[in-house]
Scaffold this active site. Structure first.
Site, PDB file in Angstrom:
ATOM      1  N   LYS A   1       0.844  -1.197   0.000  1.00 38.45           N
ATOM      2  CA  LYS A   1       0.000   0.000   0.000  1.00 38.45           C
ATOM      3  C   LYS A   1       0.880   1.248   0.000  1.00 38.45           C
ATOM      4  O   LYS A   1       1.422   1.641   1.026  1.00 38.45           O
ATOM      5  CB  LYS A   1      -0.934   0.044   1.211  1.00 38.45           C
ATOM      6  CG  LYS A   1      -2.015   1.098   1.003  1.00 38.45           C
ATOM      7  CD  LYS A   1      -2.554   1.696   2.273  1.00 38.45           C
ATOM      8  CE  LYS A   1      -1.753   2.842   2.806  1.00 38.45           C
ATOM      9  NZ  LYS A   1      -1.632   4.041   1.944  1.00 38.45           N
TER      10      LYS A   1
ATOM     11  N   GLU B   1      10.339   2.544   9.957  1.00 40.41           N
ATOM     12  CA  GLU B   1      11.323   3.597   9.707  1.00 40.41           C
ATOM     13  C   GLU B   1      10.579   4.895   9.923  1.00 40.41           C
ATOM     14  O   GLU B   1       9.589   5.154   9.236  1.00 40.41           O
ATOM     15  CB  GLU B   1      11.787   3.451   8.252  1.00 40.41           C
ATOM     16  CG  GLU B   1      13.073   4.093   7.970  1.00 40.41           C
ATOM     17  CD  GLU B   1      14.090   3.652   8.959  1.00 40.41           C
ATOM     18  OE1 GLU B   1      14.544   4.535   9.702  1.00 40.41           O
ATOM     19  OE2 GLU B   1      14.405   2.450   9.040  1.00 40.41           O
TER      20      GLU B   1
ATOM     21  N   CYS C   1      13.402  11.931   5.434  1.00 43.23           N
ATOM     22  CA  CYS C   1      13.637  11.615   6.857  1.00 43.23           C
ATOM     23  C   CYS C   1      15.068  11.939   7.203  1.00 43.23           C
ATOM     24  O   CYS C   1      15.413  12.070   8.366  1.00 43.23           O
ATOM     25  CB  CYS C   1      13.356  10.177   7.256  1.00 43.23           C
ATOM     26  SG  CYS C   1      12.730   9.121   6.038  1.00 43.23           S
TER      27      CYS C   1
ATOM     28  N   GLU D   1      10.195  17.163  14.460  1.00 44.90           N
ATOM     29  CA  GLU D   1      10.399  17.009  13.024  1.00 44.90           C
ATOM     30  C   GLU D   1       9.457  17.938  12.271  1.00 44.90           C
ATOM     31  O   GLU D   1       8.254  17.944  12.521  1.00 44.90           O
ATOM     32  CB  GLU D   1      10.144  15.557  12.597  1.00 44.90           C
ATOM     33  CG  GLU D   1      10.446  15.347  11.127  1.00 44.90           C
ATOM     34  CD  GLU D   1      10.293  13.899  10.678  1.00 44.90           C
ATOM     35  OE1 GLU D   1       9.243  13.306  10.945  1.00 44.90           O
ATOM     36  OE2 GLU D   1      11.233  13.380  10.048  1.00 44.90           O
TER      37      GLU D   1
HETATM   38  C1  UN1 Z   1      14.081   8.967   3.347  1.00 45.60           C
HETATM   39  O1  UN1 Z   1      14.191  10.168   3.445  1.00 45.60           O
HETATM   40  O2  UN1 Z   1      13.102   8.376   3.821  1.00 45.60           O
HETATM   41  O3  UN1 Z   1      19.917   9.233   2.182  1.00 45.60           O
HETATM   42  C2  UN1 Z   1      15.055   8.107   2.609  1.00 45.60           C
HETATM   43  C3  UN1 Z   1      18.946   9.670   1.582  1.00 45.60           C
HETATM   44  C4  UN1 Z   1      18.231   8.792   0.572  1.00 45.60           C
HETATM   45  C5  UN1 Z   1      17.148   8.005   1.264  1.00 45.60           C
HETATM   46  C6  UN1 Z   1      16.224   8.844   2.083  1.00 45.60           C
HETATM   47  N1  UN1 Z   1      19.162   7.906  -0.049  1.00 45.60           N
HETATM   48  O4  UN1 Z   1      18.544  10.818   1.745  1.00 45.60           O
END
Ligand code: UN1
Length: 496
Positions: free
Chosen positions: A175, A250, A284, A385
């Site tokens: 999903k 995550e 992230c 965040e």
């Molecule tokens: C994410 O932001 O969820 O290192 C992943 C990075 C990318 C992956 C980010 N290769 O910013």
């Protein structure tokens, strides 16, 4: 042209049983319709689950190297269609084209890497304490996995989860975020074309609120892999763990760069601009804080503000655009609200601070790159965040204080340090409590052959991507086999 986007269940592209749809519009220009997407009902989830369960019987016995070959072909198809898919990502999600292409490349890298795992997936053989007996451990699939992915990496993050799940012999109900349904469907199309048998990969579209939890907690779900906010991830994980499912989440981050007085300042400024405003801060891994040694603080702020104010906002398909829009009005509101909070907390707004509505940008969700100086570690803009183009700059007297500030949030995904001093870099590497640490590089740019994930509230369960401790540990469980060929009863621990 708007695409019609369907579910993919048991090898068939189908409309949802609800008969409802939702729209995907370009966040850089909401006049542009990117897709009309079928909106799933719970009964669609049930159908996808049945198909996945049924397909698992044969797929787990399908030789792993052959599973890998299918992924390899998917990698080749992704590479062939890289430009088209990158452009689609820009239109559906807003990231600038070079980043859209990078996102697709991350999926290609993952496909090739996980294809190779089809010929490894190795366990161990270990000597027995008894004669004529052998012992080994082997990886076996979990069964049916529910994969729930976010909108900020529409193809890469799904690939991070799908490829290791599939090569390990799991079947999947996937999903994707309802903000990137179109791009996610392309990835599924490619895996279908690469030769996945029917039912092995099933795709259902819809909002997390409507079907996410139902999918994750479904009686047929054996494993759940989720990427998204900490609030949703923790709630989901608690429910799934209570039901005996394997879970990995995550989640959020509050990533920071430390800049020491001996750093190459120009390089550090570039790193902060890239980490803070790349993908409009919607990673992230985005740089949300910069902690600067007091001796270079003023100079850094000047250079950083100068560089960030030169960034060009706009539609990411146009050459020369540096920063695209944020994903939707809710996110825009949230980010602007944090800017307001920063002001009220007494941080000094150096640049940006508001929505950007020049020319065609008035039709999208643009926010000016925003920098706050004089930020104190306990302020909300230094703790929470934001997931937008907002960077908080803090001052530290020395390395220890800087490390303490960086470690002083509930998150622990990424940290970075700019220094020329090998001893300082060694101490930072040891003391920074994050899943990923960069030395003389920004907080974004993780490579797929190493595990990806954070400490504290950033990650829960196994990590993503490759390498020891990576996603195979999520998508397999260990089975241990003892074989006794002595022809008699042998008693471990007792026969000596
Ligand atoms: C994410 O932001 O969820 O290192 C992943 C990075 C990318 C992956 C980010 N290769 O910013």
């Amino acid at each position: 042209m708007a695409e019609i986007v369907r579910n993919f269940i048991d090898g068939q592209w189908t409309e949802s049983l609800s008969g409802e749809t939702f729209e995907r519009r370009n966040p850089a220009d909401t006049d542009e319709m990117v897709g009309v997407v079928t909106k799933s009902a719970k009964a669609d989830v049930d159908g996808a689950m049945r198909a996945a369960r049924q397909a698992f019987r044969a797929w787990r016995l399908f030789p792993a190297p052959k599973r890998g070959e299918i992924l390899f072909r998917a990698g080749e198809l992704l590479a062939k269609r890289k430009q088209e898919l990158g452009e689609l990502e820009t239109r559906e999600m807003g990231k600038v084209l070079p980043e859209g292409l990078g996102d697709v490349q991350e999926a290609i890298d993952t496909a090739y890497y996980m294809a190779g795992e089809g010929r490894r997936l190795s366990g161990e053989t270990i000597p027995s304490e008894l004669p004529d007996k052998d012992c080994k451990s082997l990886r076996v699939p979990l069964g049916v996995c529910a994969l729930i992915t976010p909108w900020n990496f529409p193809i890469a993050i799904p690939a991070w989860k799908l490829m290791p799940a599939l090569v390990s012999g799991n079947t999947v109900v996937f999903k994707p975020s309802s903000y990137t349904s179109v791009a996610a469907s392309k990835l599924v199309e490619i895996l279908e074309e690469a030769g996945l048998p029917k039912g092995v990969l099933n795709l259902i579209h819809g909002r997390g609120e409507d079907i996410g939890e139902y999918l994750a907690t479904h009686p047929e779900t054996d494993g759940v892999s989720f990427t998204g906010s900490t609030a949703v991830g923790e709630k989901l994980a608690a429910k799934c763990l209570g039901l005996g499912k394997k879970v990995s989440c995550e989640m959020g981050g509050k990533n920071a760069i430390i800049i020491m007085d001996d750093a190459k300042l120009d390089l550090a400024v570039e790193g902060a601009v890239w980490g803070g405003f790349g993908t409009a801060g919607q990673r992230c891994t985005a740089t949300s804080r910069v902690v600067v040694h007091r001796d270079v603080y003023d100079r850094f702020l000047r250079l950083f503000s100068g560089a960030a104010s030169r960034l060009r906002l706009g539609n990411g398909l146009l050459e020369g655009t540096d920063v695209g829009p944020v994903i939707n009005p809710v996110q825009m509101e949230k980010v602007l609200n944090y800017i307001e909070i920063g002001r009220k907390e007494g941080a000094r707004l150096l640049i940006g601070g508001k929505a950007y509505r020049e020319g065609a940008c008035a039709r999208g969700y643009f926010i000016e790159p925003t920098i706050f100086g004089e930020v104190e570690p306990e302020m909300r803009i230094a703790q929470e965040e934001i997931f937008g183009p907002v960077v908080a700059v803090l001052k530290a007297g020395d390395l220890n204080e800087a490390i303490k500030i960086v470690n002083g949030t509930r998150y622990g995904l990424v940290s970075a340090i700019y220094t020329q001093d090998v001893n300082r870099s060694a101490i930072a590497e040891r003391e920074l409590d994050t899943g990923i640490v960069y030395i003389n590089a920004s907080t974004i740019g993780a490579e797929i052959q190493l595990p990806f994930g954070g400490t504290k509230k950033s990650g829960l369960g196994q990590k993503e991507a490759g390498g020891r401790g990576g996603a195979l540990d999520m998508f397999t469980k260990w089975k241990v086999v003892y074989r006794d060929y002595s022809g008699k009863l042998q008693k471990a621990q007792i026969d000596r």
